[in-house]
Design a protein around this motif. Sequence first.
Motif, PDB file in Angstrom:
ATOM      1  N   THR A   1       0.753  -1.255   0.010  1.00 37.19           N
ATOM      2  CA  THR A   1       0.014  -0.086   0.070  1.00 37.19           C
ATOM      3  C   THR A   1       0.725   1.320  -0.072  1.00 37.19           C
ATOM      4  O   THR A   1       1.995   1.349   0.710  1.00 37.19           O
ATOM      5  CB  THR A   1      -0.869   0.051   1.189  1.00 37.19           C
ATOM      6  OG1 THR A   1      -1.746   1.160   1.213  1.00 37.19           O
ATOM      7  CG2 THR A   1      -0.226   0.039   2.504  1.00 37.19           C
ATOM      8  N   ASP A   2       0.404   2.247  -0.641  1.00 38.72           N
ATOM      9  CA  ASP A   2       1.210   3.379  -0.919  1.00 38.72           C
ATOM     10  C   ASP A   2      -0.083   4.468  -0.698  1.00 38.72           C
ATOM     11  O   ASP A   2      -0.291   5.217  -1.361  1.00 38.72           O
ATOM     12  CB  ASP A   2       1.823   3.553  -1.956  1.00 38.72           C
ATOM     13  CG  ASP A   2       2.803   4.955  -1.831  1.00 38.72           C
ATOM     14  OD1 ASP A   2       2.774   5.725  -1.102  1.00 38.72           O
ATOM     15  OD2 ASP A   2       3.855   4.898  -2.721  1.00 38.72           O
ATOM     16  N   ILE A   3      -0.663   4.678   0.763  1.00 40.01           N
ATOM     17  CA  ILE A   3      -1.697   5.554   0.969  1.00 40.01           C
ATOM     18  C   ILE A   3      -1.320   6.107   2.155  1.00 40.01           C
ATOM     19  O   ILE A   3      -1.327   5.776   3.296  1.00 40.01           O
ATOM     20  CB  ILE A   3      -3.063   4.885   1.161  1.00 40.01           C
ATOM     21  CG1 ILE A   3      -3.268   3.915  -0.286  1.00 40.01           C
ATOM     22  CG2 ILE A   3      -4.232   5.615   1.330  1.00 40.01           C
ATOM     23  CD1 ILE A   3      -4.690   3.240  -0.239  1.00 40.01           C
ATOM     24  N   ASN A   4      -1.238   7.644   2.024  1.00 43.03           N
ATOM     25  CA  ASN A   4      -0.983   8.446   3.164  1.00 43.03           C
ATOM     26  C   ASN A   4      -2.177   8.431   4.366  1.00 43.03           C
ATOM     27  O   ASN A   4      -3.314   8.432   3.636  1.00 43.03           O
ATOM     28  CB  ASN A   4      -0.499   9.678   2.821  1.00 43.03           C
ATOM     29  CG  ASN A   4       0.793  10.071   2.438  1.00 43.03           C
ATOM     30  OD1 ASN A   4       1.845   9.366   2.746  1.00 43.03           O
ATOM     31  ND2 ASN A   4       1.139  10.550   1.378  1.00 43.03           N
ATOM     32  N   TYR A   5      -2.012   8.507   5.425  1.00 46.04           N
ATOM     33  CA  TYR A   5      -3.009   8.542   6.434  1.00 46.04           C
ATOM     34  C   TYR A   5      -4.031   7.395   6.438  1.00 46.04           C
ATOM     35  O   TYR A   5      -5.207   7.637   6.856  1.00 46.04           O
ATOM     36  CB  TYR A   5      -3.665  10.018   6.300  1.00 46.04           C
ATOM     37  CG  TYR A   5      -2.617  11.006   6.443  1.00 46.04           C
ATOM     38  CD1 TYR A   5      -1.814  11.287   7.360  1.00 46.04           C
ATOM     39  CD2 TYR A   5      -2.391  11.620   5.307  1.00 46.04           C
ATOM     40  CE1 TYR A   5      -0.978  12.499   7.614  1.00 46.04           C
ATOM     41  CE2 TYR A   5      -1.492  12.790   5.260  1.00 46.04           C
ATOM     42  CZ  TYR A   5      -0.833  13.082   6.400  1.00 46.04           C
ATOM     43  OH  TYR A   5       0.264  14.251   6.470  1.00 46.04           O
ATOM     44  N   LEU A   6      -3.563   6.282   6.025  1.00 44.21           N
ATOM     45  CA  LEU A   6      -4.424   5.021   6.139  1.00 44.21           C
ATOM     46  C   LEU A   6      -4.444   4.705   7.423  1.00 44.21           C
ATOM     47  O   LEU A   6      -3.793   4.638   8.375  1.00 44.21           O
ATOM     48  CB  LEU A   6      -3.962   3.827   5.145  1.00 44.21           C
ATOM     49  CG  LEU A   6      -4.584   2.693   4.981  1.00 44.21           C
ATOM     50  CD1 LEU A   6      -5.956   3.071   4.162  1.00 44.21           C
ATOM     51  CD2 LEU A   6      -4.011   1.863   4.196  1.00 44.21           C
TER      52      LEU A   6
END
Length: 160
Positions: free
Chosen positions: A87-92
Amino acid sequence: MRWLYRFNVARELESGSKRCADGIGHAKRCLAIAAAFKQNCNGEQLFLIESSKGAFGKYFDQFDVPFLINENEELVLNDFQPTVILTDINYLESKRICWYQGWAPVINLAPRGITKYFTDITINDTSTIDVTLPLNHKKRHWYRGPQYAAIGEQFAEIRE
């Protein structure tokens, strides 16, 4: 191995731009990892993107990797049965990471937010700590610094 890649790309209308989309850096990092995987490993890959076909589909069509625009994430996870989720999702949120871990170990590339404290492995090109270490974080492997930048071949050649 079956790698599932997750990142978000803003729709053109949401980003206010007709020339670029927020999140393209996240996509490029995932594509760099996917290219290395394809060159060095046997297995399947699938990109599950939070976006709209119009905002990102044309760009992504040029790469030789399968992708889906996310409409039903749980269905895709059940059908694809990943052995790794990158995953490369900020603030997950941590609860989302734990949910992913119900299917497979989670690798994180996103530099911002608490995600890095809850995934099984985090790889960041920055050493910045932007949020306080949560009390309920899990012990994980965190590789950070410029030597861990996920970059494409064209940039790797420039470095040499």
